[in-house]
Design a protein around this motif. Structure first.
Motif, mmCIF file in Angstrom:
data_model
loop_
_atom_site.group_PDB
_atom_site.id
_atom_site.type_symbol
_atom_site.label_atom_id
_atom_site.label_comp_id
_atom_site.label_asym_id
_atom_site.label_seq_id
_atom_site.Cartn_x
_atom_site.Cartn_y
_atom_site.Cartn_z
ATOM 1 N N GLN A 8 0.899 -0.984 -0.208
ATOM 2 C CA GLN A 8 0.026 0.154 -0.145
ATOM 3 C C GLN A 8 1.140 1.435 0.195
ATOM 4 O O GLN A 8 0.730 2.093 -1.113
ATOM 5 C CB GLN A 8 -0.895 -0.007 1.077
ATOM 6 N N CYS A 9 2.147 1.107 1.146
ATOM 7 C CA CYS A 9 2.772 2.463 0.989
ATOM 8 C C CYS A 9 3.758 2.394 0.679
ATOM 9 O O CYS A 9 4.396 1.261 0.616
ATOM 10 C CB CYS A 9 2.618 3.241 2.117
ATOM 11 N N ILE A 10 4.972 3.126 -0.206
ATOM 12 C CA ILE A 10 6.303 2.345 -0.475
ATOM 13 C C ILE A 10 7.394 3.622 0.607
ATOM 14 O O ILE A 10 7.040 5.065 -0.373
ATOM 15 C CB ILE A 10 7.130 2.128 -1.324
ATOM 16 N N PRO A 11 7.920 4.061 1.383
ATOM 17 C CA PRO A 11 8.215 2.595 2.033
ATOM 18 C C PRO A 11 7.389 2.068 3.100
ATOM 19 O O PRO A 11 6.044 2.116 2.877
ATOM 20 C CB PRO A 11 9.463 2.394 3.376
ATOM 21 N N ALA B 186 5.065 3.312 6.199
ATOM 22 C CA ALA B 186 4.741 3.865 6.017
ATOM 23 C C ALA B 186 3.002 3.756 5.622
ATOM 24 O O ALA B 186 1.772 4.425 5.361
ATOM 25 C CB ALA B 186 4.439 5.257 4.194
ATOM 26 N N SER B 187 2.903 2.771 5.867
ATOM 27 C CA SER B 187 1.470 1.966 5.971
ATOM 28 C C SER B 187 0.460 1.884 7.220
ATOM 29 O O SER B 187 -0.643 2.087 7.088
ATOM 30 C CB SER B 187 1.003 0.581 5.712
ATOM 31 N N TRP B 188 1.482 2.619 8.403
ATOM 32 C CA TRP B 188 0.383 2.774 9.621
ATOM 33 C C TRP B 188 1.401 4.001 10.370
ATOM 34 O O TRP B 188 0.845 4.969 11.403
ATOM 35 C CB TRP B 188 1.018 1.868 10.564
ATOM 36 N N THR C 215 6.898 11.860 5.879
ATOM 37 C CA THR C 215 6.458 12.247 4.773
ATOM 38 C C THR C 215 6.859 12.102 3.858
ATOM 39 O O THR C 215 6.369 12.536 2.261
ATOM 40 C CB THR C 215 7.029 13.479 4.866
ATOM 41 N N ASP C 216 7.701 11.475 3.104
ATOM 42 C CA ASP C 216 7.799 11.130 1.339
ATOM 43 C C ASP C 216 7.283 9.968 0.821
ATOM 44 O O ASP C 216 8.433 9.159 0.142
ATOM 45 C CB ASP C 216 9.683 11.241 0.973
#
Length: 428
Positions: free
Chosen positions: A173-176, A179-181, A186-187
């Protein structure tokens, strides 16, 4: 205190006008949450223990579906741990304006863990269910030509592939990945999770409905009485519970996706996720309950307490087929009761067998002369049941024909009475 610290310790959402947020002791419904979570966990645990007892202790079997269910329960424990942990961080049905912003990070992580484990639990349970259906409802010799067997294989493939795809999507869902939680990264590059949740909910509901209807056509085509078909159909009809739970889970998912007060609305979603997993354990473990009741003698004890034998008749209504012949004055009651209706010899033999099988002691055949000879005069001849032997199964090894002359029987009976005998024992 820096501006970032002040922001992280402040409310996660601005309060409505005129509302003063309580960030120390916010209002919650943790009592309701404890009840729902404990109830679902206890039901799931009992179902697994009941199946384990029926399969391992009574049947002494361990098959693929058993391993899948045990694995599903292990993963379920992880989902339950996440659900219980939310009680402390930050609590159930707590408004976002009464939750510190920094608290959303551990809460989001717990929800992330629960989402992954939930998908795996349902996949394992459904694969176990389909594998068991394919094994017990389709003969091994005709599996490759059975539409039902191939339907089970297709559904198993869809469940496995769907689980793998959803888990990969959740973790990408997120990279890295963190960042999913952790929203402080911010990036990060992320895609909306709501679309994935909505899509998985629709898929689960559709597969639950399909699986609910799958076995019933095959069950009602089996060669058994309609009563047994109805009983088996009821057991497999428990899949309706999963359909209901999946429908409610999809409904609350839609509400959660459009809600701005996420911490308050997440409670409904978690409750229905737990309920859906509990229903999965009920459906997969319920078929072992009849075997346990049979092996432990519960059904037989209930029948005996109600005066019901395996013929489905009672003492008062059937002319005495289920009557206990050990009572005083009833030494030949079985013989006299059988004589109340013109039954063939094979039926009488079966009546004896079923009576003995139900654990009711056979009565003393040395009854009064009038009762004993009454049965012997009922038919002129009897054909005994085949005697068990070592020959091929299904063949008659030996038959015995007993012919009784009424006049001879009456003369013998009169002689015994003249000799002072009040009881006559006839060779059976």
């Amino acid at each position: 205190m820096s501006d970032l610290d002040a922001l992280m310790n402040g409310p996660a959402l601005p309060p409505p006008p005129g509302v003063v947020p309580n960030l120390v002791h916010p209002g919650n419904k943790n009592g309701l949450a404890l009840f729902v979570l404990i109830f679902c966990s206890v039901i799931s645990t009992i179902c697994v223990l009941v199946r384990a007892y029926g399969r391992f202790v009574l049947l002494k079997r361990f098959q693929l579906e058993d391993a899948l269910i045990i694995s599903a329960f292990g993963v379920f424990c992880g989902a339950a741990w996440s659900a219980f942990s939310i009680i402390d961080t930050p609590g159930y049905y707590v408004h976002m304006w009464e939750v510190r912003l920094k608290t959303l990070i551990p809460m989001t992580y717990l929800i992330f863990v629960m989402g992954n484990t939930y998908v795996v639990v349902l996949m394992l349970l459904k694969v176990a269910m389909l594998a068991e259906w394919a094994r017990i409802l389709v003969a091994r010799a005709s599996r490759t030509s059975s539409v039902f067997w191939w339907s089970c294989m297709v559904m198993i493939s869809l469940q496995v592939l769907g689980c793998i795809g959803i888990v990969i999507a959740l973790n990408l869902q997120c990279i890295p990945h963190a960042a999913s939680w952790d929203f402080t990264i911010t990036d990060a590059k992320c895609f909306p999770l709501y679309n994935l949740q909505l899509g998985s909910g629709i898929i689960y509901l559709a597969t639950d409905v399909i699986m609910f209807f799958m076995p019933h056509h095959l069950i009602w085509s089996l060669r058994m009485s309609w009563q047994k078909k109805a009983g088996v159909s009821v057991v497999f009809g428990l899949g309706l519970l999963a359909c209901v739970a999946a429908a409610f889970r999809l409904h609350v998912t839609i509400n959660y996706g459009h809600a701005s007060d996420a911490t308050y609305n997440i409670g409904d979603l978690i409750f229905w996720v737990m309920a859906e997993m509990a229903c999965g354990f009920i459906i997969t473990c319920a078929p072992t309950i009849p075997k346990i009741l049979q092996e432990t003698g519960v059904v037989r004890k209930i029948k005996k307490s109600l005066g019901i034998t395996k013929t489905g008749r009672t003492d008062q209504s059937s002319g005495g087929y289920g009557r206990d012949t050990t009572k005083k004055g009833g030494s030949s009651s079985m013989l006299s009761s059988v004589n109340r209706g013109p039954l063939p010899a094979t039926t009488i033999s079966n009546a004896y067998y079923k009576l003995d099988e139900d654990g009711v002691a056979l009565g003393d055949l040395n009854g009064s002369g009038s009762e004993s000879t009454e049965y012997l005069r009922h038919e002129e001849s009897k054909t005994a049941a085949p005697v068990a032997g070592s020959g091929p199964r299904g063949q008659i090894i030996r038959t015995t024909r007993i012919a009784i002359d009424e006049e001879v029987a009456e003369v013998e009976y009169a002689r015994s009475r003249e000799a002072g005998g009040n009881r006559t024992q006839w060779p059976m």
